[in-house]
Structure formats: structure tokens, C-alpha cells
Design an enzyme around this catalytic site. Structure first.
Site, PDB file in Angstrom:
ATOM      1  N   THR A   1      10.656  29.885 -77.518  1.00  0.00           N
ATOM      2  CA  THR A   1       9.559  30.477 -78.285  1.00  0.00           C
ATOM      3  C   THR A   1       9.575  31.994 -78.169  1.00  0.00           C
ATOM      4  OG1 THR A   1       8.178  28.523 -78.023  1.00  0.00           O
ATOM      5  CG2 THR A   1       7.040  30.582 -78.525  1.00  0.00           C
TER       6      THR A   1
ATOM      7  N   GLU B   1      -0.890  25.905 -79.979  1.00  0.00           N
ATOM      8  CA  GLU B   1      -0.623  27.334 -80.065  1.00  0.00           C
ATOM      9  C   GLU B   1       0.818  27.627 -79.653  1.00  0.00           C
ATOM     10  OE1 GLU B   1      -2.202  29.923 -81.146  1.00  0.00           O
ATOM     11  OE2 GLU B   1      -4.180  29.047 -81.534  1.00  0.00           O
ATOM     12  N   CYS B   2       1.426  28.594 -80.337  1.00  0.00           N
ATOM     13  CA  CYS B   2       2.769  29.013 -79.961  1.00  0.00           C
ATOM     14  C   CYS B   2       2.728  30.160 -78.956  1.00  0.00           C
ATOM     15  CB  CYS B   2       3.563  29.454 -81.186  1.00  0.00           C
ATOM     16  SG  CYS B   2       2.862  30.932 -81.979  1.00  0.00           S
ATOM     17  N   GLY B   3       1.569  30.795 -78.846  1.00  0.00           N
ATOM     18  CA  GLY B   3       1.415  31.887 -77.892  1.00  0.00           C
ATOM     19  C   GLY B   3       1.211  33.247 -78.532  1.00  0.00           C
TER      20      GLY B   3
ATOM     21  N   LYS C   1      10.270  33.822 -81.776  1.00  0.00           N
ATOM     22  CA  LYS C   1       9.008  34.242 -82.401  1.00  0.00           C
ATOM     23  C   LYS C   1       8.345  35.427 -81.712  1.00  0.00           C
ATOM     24  CE  LYS C   1       5.975  31.530 -84.435  1.00  0.00           C
ATOM     25  NZ  LYS C   1       4.899  30.513 -84.677  1.00  0.00           N
TER      26      LYS C   1
END
Length: 210
Positions: free
Chosen positions: A118, A203-205, A122
Site C-alpha cells: 500500500t 481504509e487504505c490509510g 498509493k
């Protein structure tokens, strides 16, 4: 540096928080460099149309993780052409082919390597985008219904670096979004996958860090 004292966030969120187009016009009247980030997920044409109606040349920042579907890539090209987007694309430092040759396929959510994945595809590109574009205002299409974390957010907030984060669609429902697309004859696409999230309500953060 903009801070909470300079802007009455409570008043702004109270008065404009449920009026997306007014909120966009207000944020773009602040005389600060603005960007709008997008992942070209379903209904993204709404925020892209809304901001470009006020500022046609606003930089549209896309972190292309390399794992989008064929339909998403075609959608990107269609929306870019339809709206004349000033699209700036940020890519991970390694291509998908390079990454998979060395590290294998996308790690599962419970794989210890998923966090690093991740970060690479991203979060690092987004941090680089913020550094290079140096905005004072950041538009995002996040919605309260997306995740439990986003349900606690306000339409306008200021992060620790003074960046004004604006989420005009925070309180919009899918029905609201659909009706906007119909009213403005905008395209949509549902064949979308985010490998960093894995699950729709996870959530991806990115919005936890910024």
C-alpha cells in the site's frame, strides 16, 4: 500558514457543509493553489465536473497504482476528454510488472507485506504528489458512507501542515450522485478495484495520514 483560527471551520461546515457547489466555489475563492485528487472510482465524474465548472484548469491528480481494470483505464480517457481535465498522473516508482516479477502477486490483506504494498503503490505517490504540487486546498470525493472513519469527518478540515481539505460530497448519497450524473449527462463506470483496500469499507490509510 492557514490555521483553524484564520478560518472558522465550525461556521463553514455548518453553513456550507451540505451545499457541495457552494463549498467548491468558496474553497476556490480563497486564492490558494487547489488540486483535486481522484481514483476514477464509480461516481468520480461528479467531483471532477463540479470543480472544473468553477476552475477548468485545476490540476486533477491521479495516483495510478497500475492495478486498475481495463474499464477504469478507458473511463479515465473518456472523462479526461469529456471534461478537458488537466490530469497529472503519479505512478509508483516500480512498475507493476517489475513488482510482480520480484515480489509476486498482490499480497492478501492479512499478509504482513500488504502494508508495504500500500505504501509503495498509493501512499508514497500521493505524498510525492502533495510535495510537488504544493497545494493550499485539496478537493477529495470521499463520502461519510464509505467507512466508519469517514463518517466522523467534516466537509472542511485543516491538516497539521495547514492544507485545507475539502470534501464537498461528504454527505451525498449514491442517489444524489446518480442524479447529478444524469442531470449533467456524465459517464460512470462500476468495474473498479482498489488492491490497497481489498474491501469496500476498509481504509487504505491515505485519509488517516492526511
Amino acid at each position: 500558514m492557514t490555521n483553524e483560527k484564520a478560518l472558522d471551520l465550525d461556521a463553514i461546515n455548518r453553513d456550507l457543509g451540505h451545499s457541495a457547489e457552494e463549498l467548491v466555489r468558496w474553497a476556490l475563492s480563497l486564492d490558494k493553489k487547489a488540486i483535486c485528487t481522484t481514483n476514477f472510482r464509480p461516481f468520480e465524474a461528479v467531483i471532477l465536473h463540479m470543480v472544473t465548472q468553477v476552475q477548468p484548469d485545476i490540476p486533477i491528480v491521479w495516483m495510478d497504482n497500475g492495478y486498475n481494470t481495463d474499464a477504469t483505464y478507458r473511463f479515465v480517457d473518456e472523462v479526461k476528454k469529456r471534461l478537458g481535465l488537466n490530469l497529472i498522473t503519479y505512478l509508483p516508482k516500480r512498475s507493476r510488472a517489475h513488482r510482480e516479477a520480484v515480489d509476486g502477486p498482490t499480497p492478501a490483506l492479512d499478509d504482513p507485506r500488504h502494508e508495504a504494498f500500500t505504501e509503495e503503490v498509493k501512499l508514497e505517490p500521493f505524498t510525492r504528489a502533495l510535495r510537488e504540487t504544493s497545494p493550499g486546498v485539496w478537493f477529495t470525493a470521499l463520502r461519510a458512507s464509505d467507512t466508519a472513519v469517514r463518517a466522523t469527518m467534516e466537509p472542511v478540515s485543516i491538516n497539521q501542515d495547514g492544507l485545507i481539505k475539502v470534501a464537498p460530497l461528504l454527505h451525498w448519497s449514491s442517489k444524489d450522485l446518480y442524479e447529478y450524473l444524469q442531470a449533467h449527462d456524465l459517464p460512470n463506470e462500476f468495474d473498479y478495484v482498489d488492491p490497497t483496500k481489498g474491501e469496500e469499507n476498509r481504509e487504505c490509510g491515505l485519509h488517516l495520514q492526511h
